[in-house]
Design a protein around this motif. Structure first.
Motif, PDB file in Angstrom:
ATOM      1  N   PHE A 124       9.492  82.879-111.683  1.00  0.00           N
ATOM      2  CA  PHE A 124       9.128  84.216-112.163  1.00  0.00           C
ATOM      3  C   PHE A 124       8.043  84.817-111.270  1.00  0.00           C
ATOM      4  O   PHE A 124       8.157  85.973-110.842  1.00  0.00           O
ATOM      5  CB  PHE A 124       8.648  84.146-113.617  1.00  0.00           C
ATOM      6  N   GLN A 125       6.996  84.060-110.977  1.00  0.00           N
ATOM      7  CA  GLN A 125       5.894  84.585-110.173  1.00  0.00           C
ATOM      8  C   GLN A 125       6.352  84.925-108.750  1.00  0.00           C
ATOM      9  O   GLN A 125       5.939  85.946-108.184  1.00  0.00           O
ATOM     10  CB  GLN A 125       4.737  83.585-110.140  1.00  0.00           C
ATOM     11  N   HIS A 126       7.204  84.083-108.177  1.00  0.00           N
ATOM     12  CA  HIS A 126       7.740  84.326-106.833  1.00  0.00           C
ATOM     13  C   HIS A 126       8.541  85.633-106.818  1.00  0.00           C
ATOM     14  O   HIS A 126       8.336  86.484-105.941  1.00  0.00           O
ATOM     15  CB  HIS A 126       8.629  83.138-106.431  1.00  0.00           C
ATOM     16  N   GLU A 127       9.437  85.790-107.796  1.00  0.00           N
ATOM     17  CA  GLU A 127      10.268  86.998-107.843  1.00  0.00           C
ATOM     18  C   GLU A 127       9.436  88.236-108.187  1.00  0.00           C
ATOM     19  O   GLU A 127       9.659  89.313-107.640  1.00  0.00           O
ATOM     20  CB  GLU A 127      11.432  86.834-108.822  1.00  0.00           C
ATOM     21  N   HIS A 128       8.477  88.074-109.086  1.00  0.00           N
ATOM     22  CA  HIS A 128       7.595  89.194-109.447  1.00  0.00           C
ATOM     23  C   HIS A 128       6.835  89.692-108.213  1.00  0.00           C
ATOM     24  O   HIS A 128       6.659  90.903-108.028  1.00  0.00           O
ATOM     25  CB  HIS A 128       6.638  88.761-110.559  1.00  0.00           C
ATOM     26  N   ASP A 129       6.404  88.766-107.361  1.00  0.00           N
ATOM     27  CA  ASP A 129       5.737  89.161-106.114  1.00  0.00           C
ATOM     28  C   ASP A 129       6.629  90.076-105.270  1.00  0.00           C
ATOM     29  O   ASP A 129       6.147  91.035-104.665  1.00  0.00           O
ATOM     30  CB  ASP A 129       5.362  87.935-105.286  1.00  0.00           C
ATOM     31  N   HIS A 130       7.929  89.771-105.223  1.00  0.00           N
ATOM     32  CA  HIS A 130       8.847  90.603-104.430  1.00  0.00           C
ATOM     33  C   HIS A 130       8.810  92.067-104.886  1.00  0.00           C
ATOM     34  O   HIS A 130       8.976  92.975-104.072  1.00  0.00           O
ATOM     35  CB  HIS A 130      10.286  90.095-104.530  1.00  0.00           C
ATOM     36  N   LEU A 131       8.570  92.295-106.162  1.00  0.00           N
ATOM     37  CA  LEU A 131       8.537  93.668-106.681  1.00  0.00           C
ATOM     38  C   LEU A 131       7.305  94.423-106.208  1.00  0.00           C
ATOM     39  O   LEU A 131       7.272  95.649-106.260  1.00  0.00           O
ATOM     40  CB  LEU A 131       8.601  93.659-108.212  1.00  0.00           C
ATOM     41  N   ASP A 132       6.303  93.669-105.748  1.00  0.00           N
ATOM     42  CA  ASP A 132       5.075  94.276-105.241  1.00  0.00           C
ATOM     43  C   ASP A 132       4.949  94.163-103.725  1.00  0.00           C
ATOM     44  O   ASP A 132       3.866  94.359-103.168  1.00  0.00           O
ATOM     45  CB  ASP A 132       3.863  93.626-105.926  1.00  0.00           C
ATOM     46  N   GLY A 133       6.039  93.820-103.053  1.00  0.00           N
ATOM     47  CA  GLY A 133       6.034  93.739-101.593  1.00  0.00           C
ATOM     48  C   GLY A 133       5.337  92.508-101.043  1.00  0.00           C
ATOM     49  O   GLY A 133       4.897  92.499 -99.896  1.00  0.00           O
ATOM     50  N   ILE A 134       5.256  91.458-101.845  1.00  0.00           N
ATOM     51  CA  ILE A 134       4.589  90.216-101.439  1.00  0.00           C
ATOM     52  C   ILE A 134       5.641  89.136-101.258  1.00  0.00           C
ATOM     53  O   ILE A 134       6.540  88.994-102.100  1.00  0.00           O
ATOM     54  CB  ILE A 134       3.565  89.782-102.520  1.00  0.00           C
ATOM     55  N   VAL A 135       5.543  88.360-100.172  1.00  0.00           N
ATOM     56  CA  VAL A 135       6.425  87.208 -99.970  1.00  0.00           C
ATOM     57  C   VAL A 135       5.586  85.936-100.043  1.00  0.00           C
ATOM     58  O   VAL A 135       4.363  85.970 -99.881  1.00  0.00           O
ATOM     59  CB  VAL A 135       7.204  87.286 -98.640  1.00  0.00           C
ATOM     60  N   PHE A 136       6.232  84.808-100.284  1.00  0.00           N
ATOM     61  CA  PHE A 136       5.483  83.570-100.511  1.00  0.00           C
ATOM     62  C   PHE A 136       4.592  83.191 -99.342  1.00  0.00           C
ATOM     63  O   PHE A 136       3.543  82.562 -99.538  1.00  0.00           O
ATOM     64  CB  PHE A 136       6.427  82.405-100.893  1.00  0.00           C
ATOM     65  N   LEU A 137       4.951  83.592 -98.125  1.00  0.00           N
ATOM     66  CA  LEU A 137       4.100  83.299 -96.966  1.00  0.00           C
ATOM     67  C   LEU A 137       2.709  83.911 -97.118  1.00  0.00           C
ATOM     68  O   LEU A 137       1.722  83.372 -96.610  1.00  0.00           O
ATOM     69  CB  LEU A 137       4.747  83.816 -95.678  1.00  0.00           C
ATOM     70  N   ASP A 138       2.621  85.026 -97.832  1.00  0.00           N
ATOM     71  CA  ASP A 138       1.331  85.685 -98.062  1.00  0.00           C
ATOM     72  C   ASP A 138       0.426  84.845 -98.951  1.00  0.00           C
ATOM     73  O   ASP A 138      -0.787  85.043 -98.959  1.00  0.00           O
ATOM     74  CB  ASP A 138       1.537  87.047 -98.731  1.00  0.00           C
ATOM     75  N   ARG A 139       0.984  83.937 -99.718  1.00  0.00           N
ATOM     76  CA  ARG A 139       0.218  83.131-100.676  1.00  0.00           C
ATOM     77  C   ARG A 139      -0.099  81.729-100.156  1.00  0.00           C
ATOM     78  O   ARG A 139      -0.884  81.021-100.762  1.00  0.00           O
ATOM     79  CB  ARG A 139       0.993  83.024-101.981  1.00  0.00           C
ATOM     80  N   VAL A 140       0.538  81.307 -99.076  1.00  0.00           N
ATOM     81  CA  VAL A 140       0.264  79.993 -98.502  1.00  0.00           C
ATOM     82  C   VAL A 140      -1.179  79.987 -97.998  1.00  0.00           C
ATOM     83  O   VAL A 140      -1.608  80.921 -97.319  1.00  0.00           O
ATOM     84  CB  VAL A 140       1.265  79.679 -97.365  1.00  0.00           C
ATOM     85  N   GLU A 141      -1.924  78.950 -98.356  1.00  0.00           N
ATOM     86  CA  GLU A 141      -3.355  78.922 -98.036  1.00  0.00           C
ATOM     87  C   GLU A 141      -3.659  78.451 -96.617  1.00  0.00           C
ATOM     88  O   GLU A 141      -4.720  78.743 -96.080  1.00  0.00           O
ATOM     89  CB  GLU A 141      -4.087  78.040 -99.059  1.00  0.00           C
ATOM     90  N   SER A 142      -2.754  77.704 -96.004  1.00  0.00           N
ATOM     91  CA  SER A 142      -2.984  77.178 -94.659  1.00  0.00           C
ATOM     92  C   SER A 142      -1.656  77.077 -93.923  1.00  0.00           C
ATOM     93  O   SER A 142      -0.632  76.742 -94.529  1.00  0.00           O
ATOM     94  CB  SER A 142      -3.620  75.779 -94.754  1.00  0.00           C
ATOM     95  N   MET A 143      -1.686  77.302 -92.640  1.00  0.00           N
ATOM     96  CA  MET A 143      -0.479  77.134 -91.830  1.00  0.00           C
ATOM     97  C   MET A 143      -0.013  75.677 -91.862  1.00  0.00           C
ATOM     98  O   MET A 143       1.153  75.397 -91.611  1.00  0.00           O
ATOM     99  CB  MET A 143      -0.732  77.583 -90.389  1.00  0.00           C
ATOM    100  N   GLN A 144      -0.916  74.760 -92.192  1.00  0.00           N
ATOM    101  CA  GLN A 144      -0.552  73.346 -92.335  1.00  0.00           C
ATOM    102  C   GLN A 144       0.360  73.125 -93.542  1.00  0.00           C
ATOM    103  O   GLN A 144       0.963  72.062 -93.677  1.00  0.00           O
ATOM    104  CB  GLN A 144      -1.812  72.485 -92.491  1.00  0.00           C
ATOM    105  N   ASP A 145       0.428  74.114 -94.425  1.00  0.00           N
ATOM    106  CA  ASP A 145       1.232  74.015 -95.640  1.00  0.00           C
ATOM    107  C   ASP A 145       2.626  74.604 -95.472  1.00  0.00           C
ATOM    108  O   ASP A 145       3.272  74.987 -96.450  1.00  0.00           O
ATOM    109  CB  ASP A 145       0.516  74.711 -96.803  1.00  0.00           C
ATOM    110  N   LEU A 146       3.104  74.682 -94.227  1.00  0.00           N
ATOM    111  CA  LEU A 146       4.451  75.166 -93.939  1.00  0.00           C
ATOM    112  C   LEU A 146       5.274  74.057 -93.303  1.00  0.00           C
ATOM    113  O   LEU A 146       4.730  73.214 -92.580  1.00  0.00           O
ATOM    114  CB  LEU A 146       4.407  76.361 -92.979  1.00  0.00           C
ATOM    115  N   MET A 147       6.569  74.043 -93.567  1.00  0.00           N
ATOM    116  CA  MET A 147       7.476  73.127 -92.872  1.00  0.00           C
ATOM    117  C   MET A 147       8.869  73.725 -92.862  1.00  0.00           C
ATOM    118  O   MET A 147       9.165  74.647 -93.624  1.00  0.00           O
ATOM    119  CB  MET A 147       7.469  71.729 -93.505  1.00  0.00           C
ATOM    120  N   THR A 148       9.713  73.181 -92.000  1.00  0.00           N
ATOM    121  CA  THR A 148      11.087  73.665 -91.949  1.00  0.00           C
ATOM    122  C   THR A 148      11.852  73.151 -93.165  1.00  0.00           C
ATOM    123  O   THR A 148      11.468  72.156 -93.790  1.00  0.00           O
ATOM    124  CB  THR A 148      11.810  73.188 -90.678  1.00  0.00           C
ATOM    125  N   GLU A 149      12.938  73.816 -93.469  1.00  0.00           N
ATOM    126  CA  GLU A 149      13.808  73.385 -94.564  1.00  0.00           C
ATOM    127  C   GLU A 149      14.315  71.964 -94.318  1.00  0.00           C
ATOM    128  O   GLU A 149      14.385  71.148 -95.238  1.00  0.00           O
ATOM    129  CB  GLU A 149      14.979  74.362 -94.717  1.00  0.00           C
TER     130      GLU A 149
END
Length: 175
Positions: free
Chosen positions: A141-166
Motif C-alpha cells: 500500500f505504501q509503495h503504491e501510494h507513493d506512486h500517486l505522489d510522484g515518489i518511487v522506492f529509490l527515493d526512499r532507499v537510505e543508502s546506495m549500499q541498499d540496492l542490488m540487482t534482481e
C-alpha cells in the motif's frame, strides 16, 4: 479478461507527477482501467500497480498480493482496487524490507516503511473502506501510494549500499 497495459518506466514524467483525484468512480472508462490494471499486475508478476504506472494520472491503485516468482513468500489476497486512498494513521515502528517496482525493472532496494497503517479508500463499487494493514500488505500500500505522489522506492532507499540487482536478490535473499 482485459488486456494488460504497457508499464511506464523510470524517466517517464508521469511517474513524477501528483495524480489527480478520481471524481466519477462509476465511469465506464475508470472501471475498464481497473480491469486493465489488474490484468497488468498479474501479467507482470507484481503485487501492486498504480494508475500512473500505466500513464494514467489518477489516484487509483491495485493491491494484489500473491506468491509469484518475484515475491514467492507474499500472502494471498484478491486483487483490490483502491480509489482515492489515504493513510489515516501509522504505527511508530518502521521496518526495512526489499522492494522492487514494475517501473524500475532489474533493481531491488531496502526500503523503510511503517509496519502497520490504517487506511481509507473507496472500492470500485463506490463503498468507503477503512482498515488496518500490516507487514507485507502495508508495504505494498505504501509503495503504491507513493506512486500517486510522484515518489518511487529509490527515493526512499537510505543508502546506495541498499540496492542490488534482481538476479542477486533472487540468489541471496529469496533462495
Amino acid at each position: 479478461m482485459a488486456e494488460p497495459l504497457q508499464i511506464a518506466q523510470l524517466g517517464n514524467p508521469v511517474l513524477r507527477q501528483q495524480a489527480q483525484i478520481v471524481d466519477n468512480i462509476r465511469d465506464n472508462r475508470l472501471q475498464q482501467l481497473i480491469d486493465q490494471l489488474i490484468a497488468s499486475v498479474l501479467a507482470a508478476n507484481g503485487v501492486g500497480i498504480a494508475a500512473p504506472q500505466v500513464s494514467e494520472s489518477y489516484r487509483l491503485f491495485i493491491v494484489a498480493s500473491r506468491p509469484n516468482p518475484r515475491y514467492p513468500h507474499a500472502p494471498l489476497m484478491e486483487p483490490t482496487a483502491m480509489i482515492n486512498p489515504r493513510i489515516i494513521a501509522h504505527s511508530p515502528k518502521v521496518t526495512q524490507g526489499w522492494e522492487g517496482c514494475l517501473s524500475i525493472p532489474g533493481i531491488r532496494g531496502l526500503v523503510p516503511r511503517y509496519q502497520a497503517i490504517e487506511v481509507e479508500y473507496t472500492s470500485r463499487g463506490g463503498q468507503l473502506h477503512r482498515q488496518e494493514l500490516t507487514d507485507f500488505v502495508a508495504r505494498i500500500f505504501q509503495h503504491e501510494h507513493d506512486h500517486l505522489d510522484g515518489i518511487v522506492f529509490l527515493d526512499r532507499v537510505e543508502s546506495m549500499q541498499d540496492l542490488m540487482t534482481e538476479q542477486e536478490y533472487q540468489h541471496r535473499i529469496v533462495k
